[in-house]
Design a protein around this motif. Structure first.
Motif, mmCIF file in Angstrom:
data_model
loop_
_atom_site.group_PDB
_atom_site.id
_atom_site.type_symbol
_atom_site.label_atom_id
_atom_site.label_comp_id
_atom_site.label_asym_id
_atom_site.label_seq_id
_atom_site.Cartn_x
_atom_site.Cartn_y
_atom_site.Cartn_z
ATOM 1 N N LYS A 166 0.841 -1.040 -0.431
ATOM 2 C CA LYS A 166 0.091 -0.318 0.267
ATOM 3 C C LYS A 166 0.537 1.632 -0.073
ATOM 4 N N LEU A 167 2.473 1.362 0.586
ATOM 5 C CA LEU A 167 2.872 2.741 0.126
ATOM 6 C C LEU A 167 3.976 2.528 -0.685
ATOM 7 N N LYS A 168 3.824 1.571 -1.829
ATOM 8 C CA LYS A 168 5.059 1.696 -2.915
ATOM 9 C C LYS A 168 3.661 1.563 -3.736
ATOM 10 N N THR A 169 2.692 1.915 -3.893
ATOM 11 C CA THR A 169 1.882 2.381 -5.379
ATOM 12 C C THR A 169 0.951 3.686 -5.196
ATOM 13 N N LEU A 170 1.701 4.101 -4.665
ATOM 14 C CA LEU A 170 1.282 5.935 -4.531
ATOM 15 C C LEU A 170 1.745 6.586 -6.050
ATOM 16 N N LYS A 171 0.139 7.123 -6.588
ATOM 17 C CA LYS A 171 0.695 8.038 -7.511
ATOM 18 C C LYS A 171 0.868 9.218 -6.857
ATOM 19 N N CYS A 172 1.613 10.209 -7.453
ATOM 20 C CA CYS A 172 2.343 11.339 -6.789
ATOM 21 C C CYS A 172 1.952 12.681 -7.745
ATOM 22 N N CYS A 173 2.142 13.368 -8.015
ATOM 23 C CA CYS A 173 1.955 14.975 -8.586
ATOM 24 C C CYS A 173 2.556 16.064 -8.051
ATOM 25 N N GLU A 174 3.018 17.047 -8.595
ATOM 26 C CA GLU A 174 3.343 18.607 -7.822
ATOM 27 C C GLU A 174 2.028 19.361 -8.188
ATOM 28 N N GLY A 175 2.475 20.121 -7.223
ATOM 29 C CA GLY A 175 1.057 21.602 -6.882
ATOM 30 C C GLY A 175 0.107 21.726 -6.022
ATOM 31 N N ASN A 176 -0.008 22.251 -5.391
ATOM 32 C CA ASN A 176 -1.129 22.838 -4.437
ATOM 33 C C ASN A 176 -2.462 22.066 -4.888
ATOM 34 N N TYR A 177 -2.729 20.617 -3.946
ATOM 35 C CA TYR A 177 -4.428 20.038 -4.560
ATOM 36 C C TYR A 177 -4.406 19.660 -5.604
ATOM 37 N N CYS A 178 -3.528 18.724 -6.556
ATOM 38 C CA CYS A 178 -2.782 18.336 -7.431
ATOM 39 C C CYS A 178 -3.365 16.749 -7.710
ATOM 40 N N ASN A 179 -3.861 16.283 -6.322
ATOM 41 C CA ASN A 179 -4.283 14.781 -6.119
ATOM 42 C C ASN A 179 -6.015 14.300 -5.965
ATOM 43 N N GLY A 180 -5.921 16.141 -6.686
ATOM 44 C CA GLY A 180 -7.576 16.025 -6.911
ATOM 45 C C GLY A 180 -8.982 15.773 -5.769
ATOM 46 N N SER A 181 -10.224 15.611 -5.603
ATOM 47 C CA SER A 181 -10.814 15.180 -4.974
ATOM 48 C C SER A 181 -12.629 14.858 -5.438
ATOM 49 N N SER A 182 -12.593 14.149 -4.837
ATOM 50 C CA SER A 182 -14.087 13.729 -5.371
ATOM 51 C C SER A 182 -15.252 13.818 -5.683
ATOM 52 N N GLY A 183 -15.177 15.267 -4.214
ATOM 53 C CA GLY A 183 -15.876 16.136 -4.149
ATOM 54 C C GLY A 183 -16.079 16.935 -6.048
ATOM 55 N N THR A 184 -15.076 17.412 -6.259
ATOM 56 C CA THR A 184 -14.404 18.372 -7.800
ATOM 57 C C THR A 184 -14.795 17.762 -8.802
ATOM 58 N N THR A 185 -14.553 15.955 -8.483
ATOM 59 C CA THR A 185 -14.347 15.008 -9.634
ATOM 60 C C THR A 185 -16.406 15.390 -10.218
ATOM 61 N N ALA A 186 -16.965 14.688 -8.941
ATOM 62 C CA ALA A 186 -18.203 14.855 -8.869
ATOM 63 C C ALA A 186 -18.669 15.968 -9.117
ATOM 64 N N SER A 187 -18.291 17.202 -9.129
ATOM 65 C CA SER A 187 -18.902 18.605 -9.694
ATOM 66 C C SER A 187 -18.839 19.065 -10.913
ATOM 67 N N LEU A 188 -16.966 18.703 -11.489
ATOM 68 C CA LEU A 188 -17.019 18.386 -13.319
ATOM 69 C C LEU A 188 -18.339 17.573 -13.548
ATOM 70 N N LEU A 189 -17.944 16.079 -13.297
ATOM 71 C CA LEU A 189 -19.158 15.636 -14.483
ATOM 72 C C LEU A 189 -20.416 16.624 -14.587
ATOM 73 N N LEU A 190 -21.044 16.600 -13.039
ATOM 74 C CA LEU A 190 -22.418 17.079 -13.645
ATOM 75 C C LEU A 190 -22.666 18.298 -13.994
ATOM 76 N N LEU A 191 -21.315 18.898 -14.544
ATOM 77 C CA LEU A 191 -21.772 20.158 -15.036
ATOM 78 C C LEU A 191 -21.141 19.810 -16.720
ATOM 79 N N THR A 192 -20.793 18.995 -16.230
ATOM 80 C CA THR A 192 -20.694 18.165 -18.409
ATOM 81 C C THR A 192 -21.575 17.707 -18.423
ATOM 82 N N THR A 193 -22.574 16.989 -18.081
ATOM 83 C CA THR A 193 -24.102 15.878 -18.444
ATOM 84 C C THR A 193 -24.654 17.452 -18.152
#
Length: 203
Positions: A166-193
């Motif tokens: 579980k500690l060897k499979t992290l997906k990483c990125c640089e930049g503040n809040y770049c690891n996303g959030s379920s709430g943000t993803t859901a909002s974008l999906l709803l807006l696109t629909t």
């Protein structure tokens, strides 16, 4: 004559030295075993894994094995709720990996970086203030649940083989809040629909 010298050289050349290291998995402070030969590794190592909830220690486990020099370092992954650390201690003589690595520095030292964290199933909109050399935002899985937080570069791109999966499979990125959030993803999906629906109705 050439063949004779070639065969003689092969027969009498001493065998290459192979490092022997202790293999252990313990909650104790010493690592002792009958020893295991290392095929490619050039170091013996002990790796100490620690988990804290706030400043309270919850887990302290030591592993010992053969290691490559590039895996002799420290790292951490902070989910906001749990702080996971590992420290290593390496050496280069037979069965020298007996001692427990030192405790990590767990004092908070915010570096200005901010990442998302998960406060419940599907709720990953909280904030983690990253510490020290935690310069990446990360997403991983723990028991089937998504975890998000701050991680060191070592956890992201060169985790020691001794770490749990579980500690060897992290997906990483640089930049503040770049690891996303379920709430943000859901909002974008709803807006696109909604936008697609409006376009279809307008035709």
């Amino acid at each position: 004559m050439y063949l004779f010298f070639l065969i003689s050289g092969i027969v009498f050349i001493p065998q290459a030295y192979t490092l022997i290291c202790n293999e252990c998995s313990t909650f104790g402070s010493t690592c002792e075993s009958t020893g295991s030969q290392c095929s490619e590794a050039t170091r013996c190592a002990t790796l100490r894994m620690l988990t804290y909830s706030g400043n309270t220690e919850e887990f302290d486990h030591m592993l010992g094995s053969c290691s490559k020099a590039e895996h002799c370092y420290e790292g951490s992954f902070n989910t906001g709720v749990k702080r996971n650390f590992f420290t290593t201690k390496c050496c280069d003589t037979d069965k020298c990996n007996r001692e427990q690595p030192p405790l990590p520095n767990i004092k908070s030292n915010p570096n200005g970086k901010k990442c998302y964290r998960c406060d419940g199933v599907g709720e990953c909109t909280g904030t983690v203030n990253c510490d020290g050399d935690q310069t990446y935002c990360a997403t991983g899985q723990d028991g089937g649940e998504t975890v998000k937080g701050c991680a060191t570069k070592s956890m992201c791109f060169n985790p020691p083989p001794l770490l749990p999966a579980k500690l060897k499979t992290l997906k990483c990125c640089e930049g503040n809040y770049c690891n996303g959030s379920s709430g943000t993803t859901a909002s974008l999906l709803l807006l696109t629909t909604m936008l697609l629906s409006l376009l279809l109705l307008s035709n």
